[in-house]
Write a protein that holds these residues in place. Structure first.
Motif, PDB file in Angstrom:
ATOM      1  N   UNK A 185       8.863  -6.254  -3.079  1.00 22.80           N
ATOM      2  CA  UNK A 185       7.547  -6.003  -3.069  1.00 22.80           C
ATOM      3  C   UNK A 185       7.039  -6.039  -2.155  1.00 22.80           C
ATOM      4  N   UNK A 186       6.983  -5.890  -0.473  1.00 25.98           N
ATOM      5  CA  UNK A 186       6.403  -5.232   0.482  1.00 25.98           C
ATOM      6  C   UNK A 186       6.322  -4.210   0.920  1.00 25.98           C
ATOM      7  N   UNK A 187       7.782  -3.381   0.597  1.00 27.56           N
ATOM      8  CA  UNK A 187       7.124  -2.190   0.832  1.00 27.56           C
ATOM      9  C   UNK A 187       6.179  -1.252  -1.046  1.00 27.56           C
ATOM     10  N   UNK A 188       6.798  -2.035  -2.023  1.00 30.10           N
ATOM     11  CA  UNK A 188       5.945  -1.777  -2.798  1.00 30.10           C
ATOM     12  C   UNK A 188       4.513  -1.975  -2.400  1.00 30.10           C
ATOM     13  N   UNK A 189       3.592  -2.754  -1.646  1.00 26.72           N
ATOM     14  CA  UNK A 189       2.785  -2.493  -0.942  1.00 26.72           C
ATOM     15  C   UNK A 189       2.415  -1.406  -0.374  1.00 26.72           C
ATOM     16  N   UNK A 190       3.299  -1.300   0.704  1.00 24.59           N
ATOM     17  CA  UNK A 190       2.856  -0.795   1.582  1.00 24.59           C
ATOM     18  C   UNK A 190       2.680   0.586   1.296  1.00 24.59           C
ATOM     19  N   UNK A 191       3.457   0.851   0.489  1.00 29.22           N
ATOM     20  CA  UNK A 191       3.128   2.048  -0.553  1.00 29.22           C
ATOM     21  C   UNK A 191       1.607   2.491  -1.253  1.00 29.22           C
ATOM     22  N   UNK A 192       1.329   1.526  -1.828  1.00 25.16           N
ATOM     23  CA  UNK A 192       0.187   0.918  -2.525  1.00 25.16           C
ATOM     24  C   UNK A 192      -0.819   1.492  -1.607  1.00 25.16           C
ATOM     25  N   UNK A 193      -0.848   0.370  -0.757  1.00 23.67           N
ATOM     26  CA  UNK A 193      -1.797   0.629   0.132  1.00 23.67           C
ATOM     27  C   UNK A 193      -2.250   1.905   0.808  1.00 23.67           C
ATOM     28  N   UNK A 194      -1.113   2.779   0.870  1.00 27.53           N
ATOM     29  CA  UNK A 194      -1.019   3.976   1.671  1.00 27.53           C
ATOM     30  C   UNK A 194      -1.486   4.464   0.163  1.00 27.53           C
ATOM     31  N   UNK A 195      -1.567   4.756  -0.174  1.00 27.76           N
ATOM     32  CA  UNK A 195      -1.894   5.686  -1.538  1.00 27.76           C
ATOM     33  C   UNK A 195      -3.466   5.696  -1.822  1.00 27.76           C
ATOM     34  N   UNK A 196      -4.002   4.240  -1.490  1.00 28.23           N
ATOM     35  CA  UNK A 196      -5.341   3.864  -1.438  1.00 28.23           C
ATOM     36  C   UNK A 196      -6.044   4.436  -0.281  1.00 28.23           C
ATOM     37  N   UNK A 197      -5.549   4.542   0.975  1.00 29.85           N
ATOM     38  CA  UNK A 197      -6.194   4.229   2.360  1.00 29.85           C
ATOM     39  C   UNK A 197      -6.616   3.788   3.002  1.00 29.85           C
ATOM     40  N   UNK A 198      -5.415   2.235   3.358  1.00 29.96           N
ATOM     41  CA  UNK A 198      -5.912   1.661   3.707  1.00 29.96           C
ATOM     42  C   UNK A 198      -4.245   0.794   4.540  1.00 29.96           C
ATOM     43  N   UNK A 199      -4.499   2.104   4.920  1.00 23.55           N
ATOM     44  CA  UNK A 199      -2.920   2.214   6.665  1.00 23.55           C
ATOM     45  C   UNK A 199      -3.007   1.473   7.498  1.00 23.55           C
ATOM     46  N   UNK A 200      -3.851   0.488   7.729  1.00 24.37           N
ATOM     47  CA  UNK A 200      -2.696  -0.765   8.104  1.00 24.37           C
ATOM     48  C   UNK A 200      -2.441  -1.851   7.587  1.00 24.37           C
ATOM     49  N   UNK A 201      -3.004  -2.441   6.248  1.00 23.69           N
ATOM     50  CA  UNK A 201      -2.337  -2.956   5.880  1.00 23.69           C
ATOM     51  C   UNK A 201      -1.416  -2.411   5.330  1.00 23.69           C
ATOM     52  N   UNK A 202      -1.249  -1.116   5.029  1.00 26.51           N
ATOM     53  CA  UNK A 202       0.055  -0.450   4.641  1.00 26.51           C
ATOM     54  C   UNK A 202       1.845  -0.585   6.220  1.00 26.51           C
TER      55      UNK A 202
END
Length: 92
Positions: A29-46
């Protein structure tokens, strides 16, 4: 179509309370959320989720396990992408 706030899509608190942080599903879950946030440009959350995943994997598996190595690779790729994006921004 209505946009949904991503905070309502974050299952991490539920996983953490029900199965605990050391469960492989929580780590996924943590890794998938990181990927999601990275893809939408929310880099600090990623970055937060990549690091959270790495720290838990190191604690659970140790720093010589392939799961931990995969986390290091994910973080390295994330930082590499940030450098590439920064270079593209300043070269335009």
């Amino acid at each position: 179509m209505r946009k949904q706030n991503l905070s309502t899509l974050n299952p991490s608190p539920y996983y953490e309370n029900i199965i605990g942080k050391n469960n492989p599903n929580y780590l996924s879950c943590q890794n998938n959320l990181a990927i999601l946030y990275q893809e939408i440009g929310q880099y600090s959350k990623a970055e937060y989720h990549y690091i959270e995943s790495k720290e838990i994997r190191e604690k659970v598996f140790g720093n010589k396990h392939f799961e931990y190595a995969a986390s290091l690779n994910n973080i390295a790729n994330f930082y590499l992408k940030l450098v590439i994006l920064k270079k593209q921004k300043y070269s335009s």
